[in-house]
Design an enzyme around this catalytic site. Structure first.
Site, PDB file in Angstrom:
ATOM      1  N   ILE A 151      52.081 -33.164 -43.305  1.00  0.00           N
ATOM      2  CA  ILE A 151      52.137 -34.413 -42.407  1.00  0.00           C
ATOM      3  C   ILE A 151      51.244 -35.495 -42.646  1.00  0.00           C
ATOM      4  O   ILE A 151      51.320 -36.508 -42.797  1.00  0.00           O
ATOM      5  CB  ILE A 151      52.341 -34.008 -40.939  1.00  0.00           C
ATOM      6  CG1 ILE A 151      53.418 -32.959 -40.712  1.00  0.00           C
ATOM      7  CG2 ILE A 151      52.574 -35.088 -40.043  1.00  0.00           C
ATOM      8  CD1 ILE A 151      53.440 -32.158 -39.135  1.00  0.00           C
ATOM      9  N   SER A 170      39.432 -33.539 -43.546  1.00  0.00           N
ATOM     10  CA  SER A 170      39.994 -32.271 -43.342  1.00  0.00           C
ATOM     11  C   SER A 170      39.426 -31.024 -43.977  1.00  0.00           C
ATOM     12  O   SER A 170      38.262 -31.424 -44.868  1.00  0.00           O
ATOM     13  CB  SER A 170      41.457 -31.966 -44.316  1.00  0.00           C
ATOM     14  OG  SER A 170      42.046 -30.928 -44.551  1.00  0.00           O
ATOM     15  N   THR A 230      50.273 -36.032 -32.398  1.00  0.00           N
ATOM     16  CA  THR A 230      51.521 -35.617 -32.590  1.00  0.00           C
ATOM     17  C   THR A 230      51.449 -34.119 -33.202  1.00  0.00           C
ATOM     18  O   THR A 230      52.578 -33.647 -33.504  1.00  0.00           O
ATOM     19  CB  THR A 230      52.416 -36.562 -33.751  1.00  0.00           C
ATOM     20  OG1 THR A 230      51.818 -36.535 -34.962  1.00  0.00           O
ATOM     21  CG2 THR A 230      52.560 -37.706 -33.013  1.00  0.00           C
ATOM     22  N   ARG A 232      49.319 -30.796 -31.776  1.00  0.00           N
ATOM     23  CA  ARG A 232      48.979 -29.660 -30.632  1.00  0.00           C
ATOM     24  C   ARG A 232      48.212 -30.436 -29.668  1.00  0.00           C
ATOM     25  O   ARG A 232      46.986 -30.885 -29.938  1.00  0.00           O
ATOM     26  CB  ARG A 232      48.936 -28.450 -31.132  1.00  0.00           C
ATOM     27  CG  ARG A 232      49.681 -27.701 -31.985  1.00  0.00           C
ATOM     28  CD  ARG A 232      51.201 -27.368 -31.213  1.00  0.00           C
ATOM     29  NE  ARG A 232      52.050 -26.801 -31.816  1.00  0.00           N
ATOM     30  CZ  ARG A 232      53.239 -27.265 -32.636  1.00  0.00           C
ATOM     31  NH1 ARG A 232      53.237 -28.509 -32.561  1.00  0.00           N
ATOM     32  NH2 ARG A 232      53.953 -26.433 -33.285  1.00  0.00           N
ATOM     33  N   GLU A 260      52.044 -28.453 -21.255  1.00  0.00           N
ATOM     34  CA  GLU A 260      53.605 -29.025 -21.379  1.00  0.00           C
ATOM     35  C   GLU A 260      54.385 -28.013 -20.683  1.00  0.00           C
ATOM     36  O   GLU A 260      54.057 -26.928 -20.624  1.00  0.00           O
ATOM     37  CB  GLU A 260      53.988 -28.798 -22.754  1.00  0.00           C
ATOM     38  CG  GLU A 260      53.210 -29.967 -23.738  1.00  0.00           C
ATOM     39  CD  GLU A 260      53.651 -30.216 -25.151  1.00  0.00           C
ATOM     40  OE1 GLU A 260      54.728 -29.518 -25.478  1.00  0.00           O
ATOM     41  OE2 GLU A 260      53.238 -30.595 -26.118  1.00  0.00           O
ATOM     42  N   HIS A 283      57.235 -34.482 -26.637  1.00  0.00           N
ATOM     43  CA  HIS A 283      56.972 -33.531 -27.887  1.00  0.00           C
ATOM     44  C   HIS A 283      58.050 -33.512 -28.532  1.00  0.00           C
ATOM     45  O   HIS A 283      58.985 -32.609 -28.779  1.00  0.00           O
ATOM     46  CB  HIS A 283      56.799 -32.251 -27.186  1.00  0.00           C
ATOM     47  CG  HIS A 283      56.156 -31.254 -28.293  1.00  0.00           C
ATOM     48  ND1 HIS A 283      55.312 -30.296 -28.043  1.00  0.00           N
ATOM     49  CD2 HIS A 283      56.326 -31.076 -29.493  1.00  0.00           C
ATOM     50  CE1 HIS A 283      54.930 -29.489 -29.120  1.00  0.00           C
ATOM     51  NE2 HIS A 283      55.440 -30.087 -30.003  1.00  0.00           N
ATOM     52  N   GLY A 285      58.251 -34.917 -31.906  1.00  0.00           N
ATOM     53  CA  GLY A 285      57.986 -35.385 -33.340  1.00  0.00           C
ATOM     54  C   GLY A 285      58.954 -34.748 -34.489  1.00  0.00           C
ATOM     55  O   GLY A 285      59.578 -35.732 -35.215  1.00  0.00           O
TER      56      GLY A 285
END
Length: 402
Positions: A151, A170, A230, A232, A260, A283, A285
């Site tokens: 992503i 990353s 987008t 968690r 959530e 949620h 996405g």
């Protein structure tokens, strides 16, 4: 093979499962005790879920052999409990990348042009061009990416289309890889936060990433910068984010939250929803027709391969490294009982087999077995096998590297 689908799942996927000879039970509203009961009564071989939580009691309820998360993450599945029971857990990584990246950019644009506030005012009968003409624009701004999986990488060409410069961190990203991707490398998330005009988070949830984005990160962000998540909700310290929104003018576009609802429809009472600097979605996405069709097709592929070969694509809970210390290589004639005698000898010495494969040569006259062991067998046992079984051509014991 019986497949219980305990979540919303595309008709194309259900048709695909039936086409490969699976019996399907589609009950998308099953949750908690009702799901445990359905597993106990129906005794499915495979369980397919999306957002539904899969707990240890559910895995105890029946003979489930494989759990497929029809999506990218798998944090709603008790993977440790599945591993203890020898149950495969698989997912569908990368199939929703474009959908999530599209939503991330929708949130960026919505924040910059205050689209939701525009719509609300217009529906109230208010015309306020003077107020809503204020926007920064994205061209030439720096987009900071936290996480550069499928992503995150999908975000890069979309950022370029808007004329944005991309910087990234990353755990797996190296400076050379950053050059190859045409982006700027940063050594820590905090370094990204310090220079980005927009930060977008694309991390999988695991023990290393839980609450990774915390107070220090938000202190490093530029005042008034945009923060997008987008991935968690749990990768962000939500209290620290709220404080940054209230004290430093951070504006957030969120699709995920710390607390959530577990169902598709329900109350959302989290205080963050009341923040003026929040633009939030539900949620959604991965919730495009394109993404769901791709995920359905991948789910069918996973189950088909499991049904036909016993192998599971995208399995997430196999050991990366077993306790094996030695490998016994057995070159042998391809005849009944050869490996049984080897395994009996291994058992007699209280040695555990960690992994094993047997490869047959063309013509099926001979084969080679590779048996990984957690302790070395004795020389006496190996000598006994060599002398006592004429079908064994050669035995070699190799010490595995730690």
């Amino acid at each position: 093979m019986l497949v219980l689908i305990a979540d919303k799942f595309e008709q194309s996927g259900r048709d695909g499962l039936q086409a490969i000879g699976c019996e399907t039970c589609y009950q998308p509203d099953l949750k908690d005790d009702s799901l445990s009961e359905a597993i106990r009564n129906g005794r499915p071989d495979v369980l397919v879920v999306r957002g539904t939580k899969v707990t240890e009691p559910m895995l105890d309820a029946g003979p489930v052999k494989l759990v497929v998360r029809a999506g990218a993450g798998y944090n709603t599945i008790n993977v440790a409990a599945a591993s203890k029971r020898g149950i495969y857990v698989s997912n569908c990584p990368g199939k929703n990348s474009i959908a999530v990246a599209e939503l991330a950019f929708a949130l960026i644009l919505a924040l910059d042009r205050r689209i939701a506030d525009n719509v609300i005012a217009l529906r109230r009968g208010e015309w306020n061009k003077k107020e809503f003409s204020k926007a920064r624009g994205l061209y030439g701004r720096r987009l900071g990416l936290i996480g550069l999986g499928k992503i995150g990488q999908t975000m890069i060409p979309r950022a370029r289309a808007f004329g944005m410069r991309v910087i990234a961190w990353s755990r797996s990203l190296t400076p050379d890889q950053a050059v190859a991707l045409g982006i700027e490398y940063k050594a820590t998330p905090r370094e990204v936060a310090g220079v980005a005009d927009v930060v977008s988070v694309h991390l999988a949830l695991n023990p290393e990433t839980k609450s990774l984005i915390g107070a220090d990160f938000f202190k490093a962000m530029r005042a008034g910068a945009y923060f997008i998540n987008t991935s968690r909700g749990e990768v962000v310290d939500q209290a620290a984010l709220v404080k940054a929104m209230e004290t430093r003018g951070i504006r957030a576009g969120l699709d995920v939250y710390a607390g959530e609802p577990t169902s598709g429809v329900g109350e959302f009472t989290d205080e963050i929803a009341k923040e003026a600097n929040l633009y939030g979605t539900h949620h959604i996405g991965a919730s495009t027709d394109q993404a769901q069709e791709a995920i359905a097709a991948e789910t069918v592929r996973i189950i088909r391969e499991f049904k036909e070969t016993g192998r599971v694509p995208n399995v997430v809970n196999l050991a990366r490294q077993t306790p094996a210390t030695h490998r016994l290589v057995v070159r042998h004639l391809d005849r009944p009982g050869v490996l049984a005698s080897v395994l009996e000898a291994i058992k007699a010495e209280q040695i555990n087999v960690q992994e094993m494969e047997n490869i047959v040569f063309e013509g099926a006259a001979a084969a080679v077995a590779r048996i990984n062991l957690d302790n070395p067998p004795s020389r006496a046992m190996l000598d006994h096998l060599r002398a006592g079984n004429a079908d064994i051509i050669e035995l070699d014991l190799l010490k595995l590297k730690g």
